[in-house]
Design an enzyme around this catalytic site. Structure first.
Site, mmCIF file in Angstrom:
data_model
loop_
_atom_site.group_PDB
_atom_site.id
_atom_site.type_symbol
_atom_site.label_atom_id
_atom_site.label_comp_id
_atom_site.label_asym_id
_atom_site.label_seq_id
_atom_site.Cartn_x
_atom_site.Cartn_y
_atom_site.Cartn_z
ATOM 1 N N SER A 130 7.953 1.479 -0.088
ATOM 2 C CA SER A 130 7.373 2.433 0.857
ATOM 3 C C SER A 130 8.116 2.391 2.181
ATOM 4 O O SER A 130 8.631 1.335 2.587
ATOM 5 C CB SER A 130 5.909 2.036 1.081
ATOM 6 O OG SER A 130 5.398 2.688 2.209
ATOM 7 N N TYR A 156 -0.462 -4.707 3.589
ATOM 8 C CA TYR A 156 0.054 -3.828 2.532
ATOM 9 C C TYR A 156 1.572 -3.727 2.633
ATOM 10 O O TYR A 156 2.307 -3.909 1.655
ATOM 11 C CB TYR A 156 -0.585 -2.429 2.644
ATOM 12 C CG TYR A 156 0.151 -1.367 1.858
ATOM 13 C CD1 TYR A 156 0.157 -1.402 0.461
ATOM 14 C CD2 TYR A 156 0.861 -0.340 2.489
ATOM 15 C CE1 TYR A 156 0.848 -0.443 -0.275
ATOM 16 C CE2 TYR A 156 1.546 0.621 1.772
ATOM 17 C CZ TYR A 156 1.540 0.567 0.392
ATOM 18 O OH TYR A 156 2.234 1.512 -0.332
ATOM 19 N N LYS A 211 5.007 -5.139 0.122
ATOM 20 C CA LYS A 211 6.187 -4.392 -0.347
ATOM 21 C C LYS A 211 7.469 -5.128 0.030
ATOM 22 O O LYS A 211 8.408 -5.212 -0.763
ATOM 23 C CB LYS A 211 6.197 -2.970 0.238
ATOM 24 C CG LYS A 211 5.042 -2.085 -0.235
ATOM 25 C CD LYS A 211 5.147 -1.773 -1.710
ATOM 26 C CE LYS A 211 4.028 -0.878 -2.200
ATOM 27 N NZ LYS A 211 3.939 -0.792 -3.661
HETATM 28 P P1 NAD Z 1 -2.507 5.264 -7.132
HETATM 29 O O1 NAD Z 1 -3.556 4.360 -6.610
HETATM 30 O O2 NAD Z 1 -2.882 6.669 -7.437
HETATM 31 O O3 NAD Z 1 -1.823 4.649 -8.428
HETATM 32 C C1 NAD Z 1 -1.657 3.258 -8.608
HETATM 33 C C2 NAD Z 1 -2.184 2.929 -10.003
HETATM 34 O O4 NAD Z 1 -2.025 1.532 -10.247
HETATM 35 C C3 NAD Z 1 -3.684 3.236 -10.147
HETATM 36 O O5 NAD Z 1 -3.869 4.025 -11.308
HETATM 37 C C4 NAD Z 1 -4.335 1.854 -10.287
HETATM 38 O O6 NAD Z 1 -5.469 1.903 -11.141
HETATM 39 C C5 NAD Z 1 -3.188 1.044 -10.882
HETATM 40 N N1 NAD Z 1 -3.254 -0.408 -10.572
HETATM 41 C C6 NAD Z 1 -3.435 -0.992 -9.369
HETATM 42 N N2 NAD Z 1 -3.408 -2.335 -9.497
HETATM 43 C C7 NAD Z 1 -3.175 -2.595 -10.828
HETATM 44 C C8 NAD Z 1 -3.034 -3.777 -11.596
HETATM 45 N N3 NAD Z 1 -3.151 -4.985 -11.039
HETATM 46 N N4 NAD Z 1 -2.801 -3.662 -12.917
HETATM 47 C C9 NAD Z 1 -2.705 -2.456 -13.508
HETATM 48 N N5 NAD Z 1 -2.839 -1.292 -12.831
HETATM 49 C C10 NAD Z 1 -3.068 -1.363 -11.505
HETATM 50 O O7 NAD Z 1 -1.301 5.210 -6.080
HETATM 51 P P2 NAD Z 1 0.025 6.090 -6.015
HETATM 52 O O8 NAD Z 1 -0.065 6.952 -4.812
HETATM 53 O O9 NAD Z 1 0.320 6.686 -7.334
HETATM 54 O O10 NAD Z 1 1.078 4.949 -5.678
HETATM 55 C C11 NAD Z 1 1.902 4.369 -6.666
HETATM 56 C C12 NAD Z 1 2.772 3.321 -5.995
HETATM 57 O O11 NAD Z 1 3.541 3.927 -4.972
HETATM 58 C C13 NAD Z 1 1.983 2.188 -5.322
HETATM 59 O O12 NAD Z 1 2.652 0.975 -5.563
HETATM 60 C C14 NAD Z 1 2.037 2.551 -3.853
HETATM 61 O O13 NAD Z 1 1.961 1.415 -3.034
HETATM 62 C C15 NAD Z 1 3.391 3.234 -3.752
HETATM 63 N N6 NAD Z 1 3.480 4.179 -2.624
HETATM 64 C C16 NAD Z 1 2.617 5.234 -2.548
HETATM 65 C C17 NAD Z 1 2.685 6.106 -1.468
HETATM 66 C C18 NAD Z 1 1.736 7.275 -1.343
HETATM 67 O O14 NAD Z 1 1.612 7.824 -0.244
HETATM 68 N N7 NAD Z 1 1.057 7.702 -2.396
HETATM 69 C C19 NAD Z 1 3.643 5.909 -0.458
HETATM 70 C C20 NAD Z 1 4.511 4.835 -0.563
HETATM 71 C C21 NAD Z 1 4.431 3.974 -1.667
HETATM 72 N N1 UFG Z 2 -3.756 11.901 9.902
HETATM 73 C C1 UFG Z 2 -4.732 12.547 10.625
HETATM 74 N N2 UFG Z 2 -5.974 12.635 10.078
HETATM 75 C C2 UFG Z 2 -6.286 12.105 8.857
HETATM 76 C C3 UFG Z 2 -5.279 11.451 8.132
HETATM 77 C C4 UFG Z 2 -4.026 11.352 8.688
HETATM 78 O O1 UFG Z 2 -4.474 13.022 11.721
HETATM 79 O O2 UFG Z 2 -7.451 12.224 8.430
HETATM 80 C C5 UFG Z 2 -2.384 11.829 10.448
HETATM 81 C C6 UFG Z 2 -1.879 10.415 10.693
HETATM 82 O O3 UFG Z 2 -2.259 9.968 11.967
HETATM 83 C C7 UFG Z 2 -0.370 10.598 10.521
HETATM 84 C C8 UFG Z 2 -0.254 11.705 9.464
HETATM 85 O O4 UFG Z 2 -1.508 12.377 9.483
HETATM 86 O O5 UFG Z 2 0.200 11.063 11.708
HETATM 87 C C9 UFG Z 2 -0.004 11.181 8.060
HETATM 88 O O6 UFG Z 2 -0.993 10.198 7.735
HETATM 89 P P1 UFG Z 2 -1.193 9.661 6.243
HETATM 90 O O7 UFG Z 2 -2.344 8.712 6.279
HETATM 91 O O8 UFG Z 2 -1.261 10.790 5.283
HETATM 92 O O9 UFG Z 2 0.173 8.897 5.944
HETATM 93 P P2 UFG Z 2 0.856 7.670 6.690
HETATM 94 O O10 UFG Z 2 2.188 8.138 7.177
HETATM 95 O O11 UFG Z 2 -0.041 7.050 7.665
HETATM 96 O O12 UFG Z 2 1.028 6.628 5.498
HETATM 97 C C10 UFG Z 2 1.508 6.988 4.198
HETATM 98 C C11 UFG Z 2 0.857 6.066 3.174
HETATM 99 C C12 UFG Z 2 1.331 4.659 3.370
HETATM 100 C C13 UFG Z 2 2.842 4.641 3.350
HETATM 101 C C14 UFG Z 2 3.383 5.568 4.407
HETATM 102 C C15 UFG Z 2 4.882 5.599 4.392
HETATM 103 O O13 UFG Z 2 -0.549 6.091 3.308
HETATM 104 O O14 UFG Z 2 0.872 3.855 2.313
HETATM 105 O O15 UFG Z 2 2.889 6.891 4.170
HETATM 106 O O16 UFG Z 2 5.316 5.881 3.125
HETATM 107 F F1 UFG Z 2 3.246 3.397 3.616
#
Ligand code: NAD
Ligand code: UFG
Length: 348
Positions: free
Chosen positions: A140, A164, A168
Site C-alpha cells: 500500500s 496497519y 505492510k
Molecule cells: P478486503 O477486506 O475486501 O479483502 C481482503 C480479504 O482477505 C477479505 O475477503 C478477508 O475475508 C480476507 N482475509 C483477511 N484476513 C484473512 C486471513 N487471515 N485468512 C484468510 N483470509 C483473510 O480488502 P481489499 O480492499 O480487497 O484489500 C486486499 C489487499 O489489498 C489487503 O491486503 C489490503 O491491505 C491491500 N490494500 C487495499 C487497499 C484498498 O484501498 N482497498 C489499498 C492498499 C492496499
Molecule cells: N474522506 C472524507 N470523508 C470520508 C472518507 C474519506 O473526507 O468519509 C477523505 C479523506 O480525508 C482523504 C480522502 O477522502 O482525503 C480519501 O480517504 P480514504 O479513506 O478513501 O483513503 P485514504 O487515502 O485515507 O486511505 C486508503 C486506504 C488505506 C491505504 C491508502 C493508500 O484506506 O488503507 O489509501 O493506499 F493505505
C-alpha cells in the site's frame, strides 16, 4: 477500457497456470479472479470470510461461467494452506488476504500483526515447503507515511504512521530478506494508491461489512439515502480547494497491473516493489462533484474537522510501472464512479 495489447499477452502466457488468491473473495481479490480466469488462468480462492461474503464466489462463477475452486480457511492455518498449495498444484500466489482498517489497527495492533504479519509468515513458509517461489503481494502507498516529495516514487523513504502501515512494511522486509537468502524467489510487492470502482458486470464491487471508512463506498451510501451526508475531513489543506488529494485508480486497471507483474516475474527473480496508481490527484470535492454529475444523484456533504493521520496530498510516480511492467492505468474518474455506482446502487 481494457489495455488490449497487454491482454493479448496475458492470454498467450496464462497456459492454465494454477494461481492461489489469498483473500480472493474480497474486493480486489475477486476482481483479480475475474480477470485471471478470463485470461485463461486456473484460479483457487482462499479466504476466511472475515471481511467478505461467500455469495461473491457464486457471483464470480456467474461472471466467468466457470466452476471456481474455493477453500474457506485462514492463512494462519499452516496445515490447511500447505495442503491447498499441494492439492491444487499451485504455481504462483497473489496474496491479498489482510485486515486494512487504519483506525482499528491503532485500537487493536496485535490483531493486525497476528493476521497480516503472522498470516503472511505462515503462507510464505508453506510456499517454501512446497517449493512455490512466485508471489505478488498487496502492499500500500501507506508505507510512505507523510510524503516528503511528490509524486511519490518507489525510492521514497518508508515510514508508516500506524500499525496497519507497519504490517505492510514488515511483510515487505520479510519478503526482501527471503529473496536475498534464496535467488529462486520471484517476489513483487505492489503498492496500491486508492483503488475504487468495480467490475463491468455490476455483479461484484466493494461492499465493506461495516460503515465504510473510505470515501467512495461512503459517497455511495449517501447517494442511496442510507447515510445523510458525507463528512469531508477538512478544507484547510494546502491543496487547490483545501480538501485532501489522492490518486484514485480503477480496480480493473489495478488487477491488470497484477497480471503484468505476474508476467514480469516469469523472467525476473528477487524482490521488486512497484507503485500502482494513475499519477493524477483528485480532491475530495472533485470526487463528490464528478460522482454526483455522472450518476445524476445528490450527494450532500458537510465540512468537518481533519481526520487523524490523513495527509494533504498523495499521488504516485508511475514511471517504474510503465518501464518495468509495460503497464499504465487506462480508465478515467468517470468510469470509476459509474462502475462503482452500477454495482452498489442495486445491492442492499
Ligand atoms: P478486503 O477486506 O475486501 O479483502 C481482503 C480479504 O482477505 C477479505 O475477503 C478477508 O475475508 C480476507 N482475509 C483477511 N484476513 C484473512 C486471513 N487471515 N485468512 C484468510 N483470509 C483473510 O480488502 P481489499 O480492499 O480487497 O484489500 C486486499 C489487499 O489489498 C489487503 O491486503 C489490503 O491491505 C491491500 N490494500 C487495499 C487497499 C484498498 O484501498 N482497498 C489499498 C492498499 C492496499
Ligand atoms: N474522506 C472524507 N470523508 C470520508 C472518507 C474519506 O473526507 O468519509 C477523505 C479523506 O480525508 C482523504 C480522502 O477522502 O482525503 C480519501 O480517504 P480514504 O479513506 O478513501 O483513503 P485514504 O487515502 O485515507 O486511505 C486508503 C486506504 C488505506 C491505504 C491508502 C493508500 O484506506 O488503507 O489509501 O493506499 F493505505
Amino acid at each position: 477500457m481494457k489495455n488490449l495489447k497487454l491482454w493479448e499477452e496475458y492470454t498467450r502466457e496464462s497456459l492454465h497456470l494454477s494461481i492461489l488468491l489469498t483473500g480472493g473473495i474480497g474486493y480486489i481479490g475477486s476482481h483479480a479472479a475475474a480477470s485471471l480466469i478470463e485470461a485463461g488462468y486456473d484460479v483457487v480462492l482462499f479466504d476466511n470470510l472475515s471481511n467478505s461474503d461467500a455469495s461473491v464466489h457464486n457471483r464470480l462463477e456467474k461472471i466467468t461461467n466457470k466452476k471456481i475452486s474455493f477453500v474457506e480457511g485462514d492463512i494462519r492455518d499452516f496445515e490447511l494452506i500447505s495442503k491447498t498449495l499441494n492439492q491444487y498444484k499451485i504455481e504462483a500466489v497473489m496474496h491479498f488476504a489482510g485486515l486494512k482498517a487504519v483506525g482499528e489497527s491503532v485500537q487493536n495492533p496485535l490483531r493486525y500483526y497476528d493476521n497480516n504479519v503472522g498470516g503472511s509468515m505462515s503462507l510464505i513458509r508453506a510456499m517454501q515447503e512446497n517449493n512455490i517461489k512466485k508471489i505478488v503481494f498487496s502492499s500500500s502507498a501507506t508505507v510512505y507515511g507523510v510524503p516528503q516529495y511528490l509524486p511519490i516514487d518507489e525510492s521514497h523513504p518508508l515510514s508508516a504512521i500506524n500499525p496497519y502501515g507497519r504490517t505492510k512494511i514488515y511483510i515487505e522486509e520479510i519478503l526482501a530478506d527471503l529473496a536475498i537468502s534464496d535467488p529462486d524467489w520471484k517476489i513483487m510487492s505492489l503498492r496500491y494508491f486508492n483503488p475504487i470502482g468495480a467490475h463491468d458486470s455490476g455483479l461484484i464491487g466493494e461492499s465493506p461489512k461495516a460503515v465504510p471508512n473510505n470515501l467512495m463506498p461512503y459517497i455511495i451510501k449517501v447517494a442511496k439515502g442510507e447515510l445523510a451526508k458525507v463528512n469531508v475531513y477538512g478544507d484547510d489543506y494546502q491543496t487547490p480547494d483545501g480538501t485532501g488529494v489522492r490518486d484514485y485508480i480503477h480496480v480493473m486497471d489495478l488487477v491488470e497491473g497484477h497480471m503484468a507483474a505476474l508476467l514480469f516475474l516469469n523472467n525476473h527473480s528477487g524482490f521488486h516493489a512497484i507503485n500502482l496508481g494513475t499519477g493524477n490527484g483528485y480532491s475530495v470535492k472533485e470526487i463528490i462533484d464528478t460522482f454526483s454529475k455522472v450518476t445524476h444523484t445528490k450527494v450532500p456533504y458537510e465540512i468537518v474537522g481533519r481526520r487523524d493521520g490523513d495527509v494533504a496530498i498523495s499521488y504516485a510516480s508511475v514511471d517504474h510501472a510503465k518501464k518495468l511492467l509495460g503497464w499504465q492505468a487506462k480508465r478515467d474518474l468517470k468510469e470509476m464512479c459509474l462502475s462503482a455506482w452500477k454495482v452498489m446502487s442495486s445491492s442492499k
